[in-house]
Scaffold this active site. Structure first.
Site, PDB file in Angstrom:
ATOM      1  N   ASN A 209     120.861 -65.122  36.992  1.00 16.73           N
ATOM      2  CA  ASN A 209     119.843 -64.837  38.010  1.00 16.73           C
ATOM      3  C   ASN A 209     119.732 -66.023  38.958  1.00 16.73           C
ATOM      4  OD1 ASN A 209     117.801 -66.735  36.892  1.00 16.73           O
ATOM      5  ND2 ASN A 209     117.970 -65.357  35.142  1.00 16.73           N
ATOM      6  N   ASP A 278     116.967 -60.774  30.120  1.00 13.44           N
ATOM      7  CA  ASP A 278     116.362 -59.779  29.223  1.00 13.44           C
ATOM      8  C   ASP A 278     117.436 -58.919  28.546  1.00 13.44           C
ATOM      9  OD1 ASP A 278     113.666 -60.438  29.631  1.00 13.44           O
ATOM     10  OD2 ASP A 278     113.668 -59.396  31.558  1.00 13.44           O
ATOM     11  N   LYS A 288     140.368 -61.226  29.982  1.00 14.62           N
ATOM     12  CA  LYS A 288     139.848 -60.854  31.299  1.00 14.62           C
ATOM     13  C   LYS A 288     139.958 -59.331  31.488  1.00 14.62           C
ATOM     14  CE  LYS A 288     140.463 -61.437  36.184  1.00 14.62           C
ATOM     15  NZ  LYS A 288     141.485 -61.540  37.210  1.00 14.62           N
ATOM     16  N   PHE A 323     105.708 -68.147  32.191  1.00 13.30           N
ATOM     17  CA  PHE A 323     105.814 -67.934  33.638  1.00 13.30           C
ATOM     18  C   PHE A 323     106.056 -66.457  33.887  1.00 13.30           C
ATOM     19  CE2 PHE A 323     106.111 -71.647  36.517  1.00 13.30           C
ATOM     20  CZ  PHE A 323     105.703 -72.605  35.610  1.00 13.30           C
ATOM     21  N   LYS A 337     101.348 -59.565  30.334  1.00 11.87           N
ATOM     22  CA  LYS A 337     102.276 -60.456  29.603  1.00 11.87           C
ATOM     23  C   LYS A 337     101.498 -61.502  28.805  1.00 11.87           C
ATOM     24  CE  LYS A 337     105.934 -60.035  32.998  1.00 11.87           C
ATOM     25  NZ  LYS A 337     106.682 -60.668  34.080  1.00 11.87           N
ATOM     26  N   LYS A 341     102.200 -61.294  24.868  1.00  9.40           N
ATOM     27  CA  LYS A 341     102.973 -62.391  24.249  1.00  9.40           C
ATOM     28  C   LYS A 341     102.058 -63.438  23.593  1.00  9.40           C
ATOM     29  CE  LYS A 341     106.823 -61.774  27.526  1.00  9.40           C
ATOM     30  NZ  LYS A 341     108.054 -62.350  28.063  1.00  9.40           N
TER      31      LYS A 341
HETATM   32  N1  CTP Z   1     111.021 -64.976  28.440  1.00  6.21           N
HETATM   33  C1  CTP Z   1     111.513 -65.374  27.207  1.00  6.21           C
HETATM   34  N2  CTP Z   1     112.543 -64.709  26.629  1.00  6.21           N
HETATM   35  C2  CTP Z   1     113.098 -63.641  27.241  1.00  6.21           C
HETATM   36  C3  CTP Z   1     112.617 -63.219  28.498  1.00  6.21           C
HETATM   37  C4  CTP Z   1     111.577 -63.906  29.067  1.00  6.21           C
HETATM   38  O1  CTP Z   1     111.009 -66.349  26.648  1.00  6.21           O
HETATM   39  N3  CTP Z   1     114.104 -63.026  26.646  1.00  6.21           N
HETATM   40  C5  CTP Z   1     109.897 -65.722  29.030  1.00  6.21           C
HETATM   41  C6  CTP Z   1     110.197 -66.464  30.313  1.00  6.21           C
HETATM   42  O2  CTP Z   1     110.627 -67.767  30.064  1.00  6.21           O
HETATM   43  C7  CTP Z   1     108.853 -66.435  31.019  1.00  6.21           C
HETATM   44  C8  CTP Z   1     108.190 -65.184  30.524  1.00  6.21           C
HETATM   45  O3  CTP Z   1     108.909 -64.801  29.358  1.00  6.21           O
HETATM   46  O4  CTP Z   1     108.039 -67.527  30.632  1.00  6.21           O
HETATM   47  C9  CTP Z   1     108.137 -64.039  31.506  1.00  6.21           C
HETATM   48  O5  CTP Z   1     109.371 -63.526  31.723  1.00  6.21           O
HETATM   49  P1  CTP Z   1     109.623 -62.199  32.629  1.00  6.21           P
HETATM   50  O6  CTP Z   1     111.084 -61.941  32.573  1.00  6.21           O
HETATM   51  O7  CTP Z   1     108.984 -62.361  33.949  1.00  6.21           O
HETATM   52  O8  CTP Z   1     108.796 -61.132  31.913  1.00  6.21           O
HETATM   53  P2  CTP Z   1     109.148 -60.049  30.909  1.00  6.21           P
HETATM   54  O9  CTP Z   1     108.209 -60.224  29.791  1.00  6.21           O
HETATM   55  O10 CTP Z   1     110.601 -60.077  30.576  1.00  6.21           O
HETATM   56  O11 CTP Z   1     108.740 -58.712  31.663  1.00  6.21           O
HETATM   57  P3  CTP Z   1     109.392 -57.905  32.902  1.00  6.21           P
HETATM   58  O12 CTP Z   1     110.874 -58.005  32.788  1.00  6.21           O
HETATM   59  O13 CTP Z   1     108.852 -56.578  32.680  1.00  6.21           O
HETATM   60  O14 CTP Z   1     108.846 -58.541  34.142  1.00  6.21           O
END
Ligand code: CTP
Length: 397
Positions: A209, A278, A288, A323, A337, A341
């Site tokens: 990303n 995610d 490859k 975050f 969240k 969490k």
């Molecule tokens: N995070 C994490 N582990 C993951 C994904 C996210 O620890 N596998 C943490 C990030 O470091 C951040 C927080 O979760 O502090 C929010 O991540 P975000 O991707 O914005 O939220 P999600 O809970 O994944 O929800 P969504 O994808 O629906 O926005």
């Protein structure tokens, strides 16, 4: 950052003396009162006028020079100092200070200073390796002086080895660690995550990303400058590692999960600024993948949610900050969240707001806890980091 602080730069005779000009300038830009002392030998390498122009203060060379305000009162300067850096420190000056010989402005002032004293030796590599010099450095360390190891490289004398004075930027970091900001996080252990993760598809390609790590790195640096013991678990980034922070490099979400969870129980505060993937490809091709005429769909599987795990296994008195980056319904989604969490705080930003989000040097965030929402205007990521830490300290004290 250094308003009201006095930095004494004690410069002795070494070719590296010229590099202290850029350090003096950097300190001045941070609003420090910079006082430069030079040995008579140092004057052969750089003119005191250079320092006087940069600092706006008289550069002090000789104890018996009557033409400046401290006159015989070198002790007045010693009292004023918040930190002293002897750089470059020649073998001669190191030997004198280690054995209590005070026969010029530099050595008398350094000996009269009660504040933290930092020494950056710079000399020929054989001189540096000489056991007498090494013993003198040990004496200085015994008396609380901090010795900065010289860099290894090509030296002005033509030899290659240890003996180079570190670059001014590193010397500046030593000074900042000592005197920048109130040390209101002293004794706290903080783990910060930063940057993106990379999830491989095959040996050539990966999914990632736009995170650059800037926000997380700024938080780690500010925690360190406020006195915390900091571990930074970082995904791949191209920015310089903050000094005095223990950096653990990872690539994938799985590696980040492992490195974070095994350290979590020892932390007082965990701040998860990383943009963790995610999803990852269900399988990684060992060769490859060759293109075909058809479209391609890559099966993906969920990664572990590190933050959720931390929330579920939070130890008593541990503070957990996540975050949240959104493009719509920022507050509502972030609050969800926070609850889901089990977080103490979530820092939310809307990617669509000008000055917020990835890559840039600024951010626009809202700090959300169970009790309140604090919206910050557009500010640098370092300022944002300081404000987040203020809120964390407010919530934990
Ligand atoms: N995070 C994490 N582990 C993951 C994904 C996210 O620890 N596998 C943490 C990030 O470091 C951040 C927080 O979760 O502090 C929010 O991540 P975000 O991707 O914005 O939220 P999600 O809970 O994944 O929800 P969504 O994808 O629906 O926005």
């Amino acid at each position: 950052m250094l308003k009201g602080k006095t930095v004494v730069l004690a410069v002795s005779g070494s070719i590296a003396a010229y590099k202290i000009a850029s350090l003096a300038s950097a300190l001045k830009k941070l609003h420090a009162n910079v006082q430069v002392l030079m040995t008579k030998n140092a004057v052969n390498f750089i003119n005191p006028i250079t320092f006087e122009s940069l600092t706006g203060n008289k550069c002090l060379v000789d104890t018996f020079d009557r033409n400046f305000q401290y006159s015989v009162e070198h002790v007045a300067l010693a009292k004023q100092a918040d930190v002293v850096l002897v750089a470059p420190a020649s073998a001669n000056v190191i030997g004198k200070i280690a054995h209590g010989i005070a026969d010029d402005m530099l050595t008398t002032t350094v000996m009269a200073c009660k504040c933290k004293k930092i020494i950056a030796p710079a000399m020929n590599t054989n001189m540096f390796d000489n056991p007498i010099l090494q013993d003198n450095l040990k004496i200085l360390e015994h008396y609380g002086y901090e010795v900065i190891s010289p860099a290894v490289g090509y030296l002005a004398c033509g030899d290659t080895g240890a003996g180079k004075m570190p670059e001014p930027e590193l010397l500046l970091q030593y000074i900042l660690r000592e005197i920048a900001y109130e040390k209101d996080m002293q004794g706290k252990r903080v783990l910060v995550t930063a940057g993106p993760t990379q999830e491989s598809i095959d040996p050539v390609r990966f999914i990632t990303n736009h995170s650059t790590g800037k926000m997380g790195y700024a938080i780690a640096k500010m925690c360190m400058l406020r006195g915390a013991e900091v571990t930074l678990v970082s995904g791949p980034t191209s920015i310089a590692k903050p000094e005095f922070v223990h950096v653990v490099d990872v690539v994938t979400a799985k590696e980040m999960y492992e490195e974070v969870t095994k350290r979590a129980k020892d932390q007082d505060i965990i701040i998860k600024a990383a943009a963790v993937a995610d999803y990852r490809p269900k399988s990684v091709s060992s060769e490859k993948m060759k293109k075909k005429d058809d479209d391609l769909a890559i099966p993906m599987e969920r990664t572990d949610d590190i933050l959720k795990f931390l929330g579920e296994h939070k130890k008593e008195h541990q503070f957990l900050c996540g975050f949240s980056m959104e493009t719509e319904n920022m507050l509502e989604n972030s609050r969800k969240k926070l609850e889901k969490k089990h977080l103490d705080m979530i820092v939310a930003n809307n990617l669509k707001v000008e000055g917020a989000g990835f890559a840039g040097d600024t951010n626009v965030v809202t700090i959300i806890t169970g009790q309140e929402e604090v919206s910050l205007g557009k500010m640098t990521k370092e300022e944002t980091a300081l404000r987040i830490l203020d809120e964390i300290l407010k919530a934990t004290n």
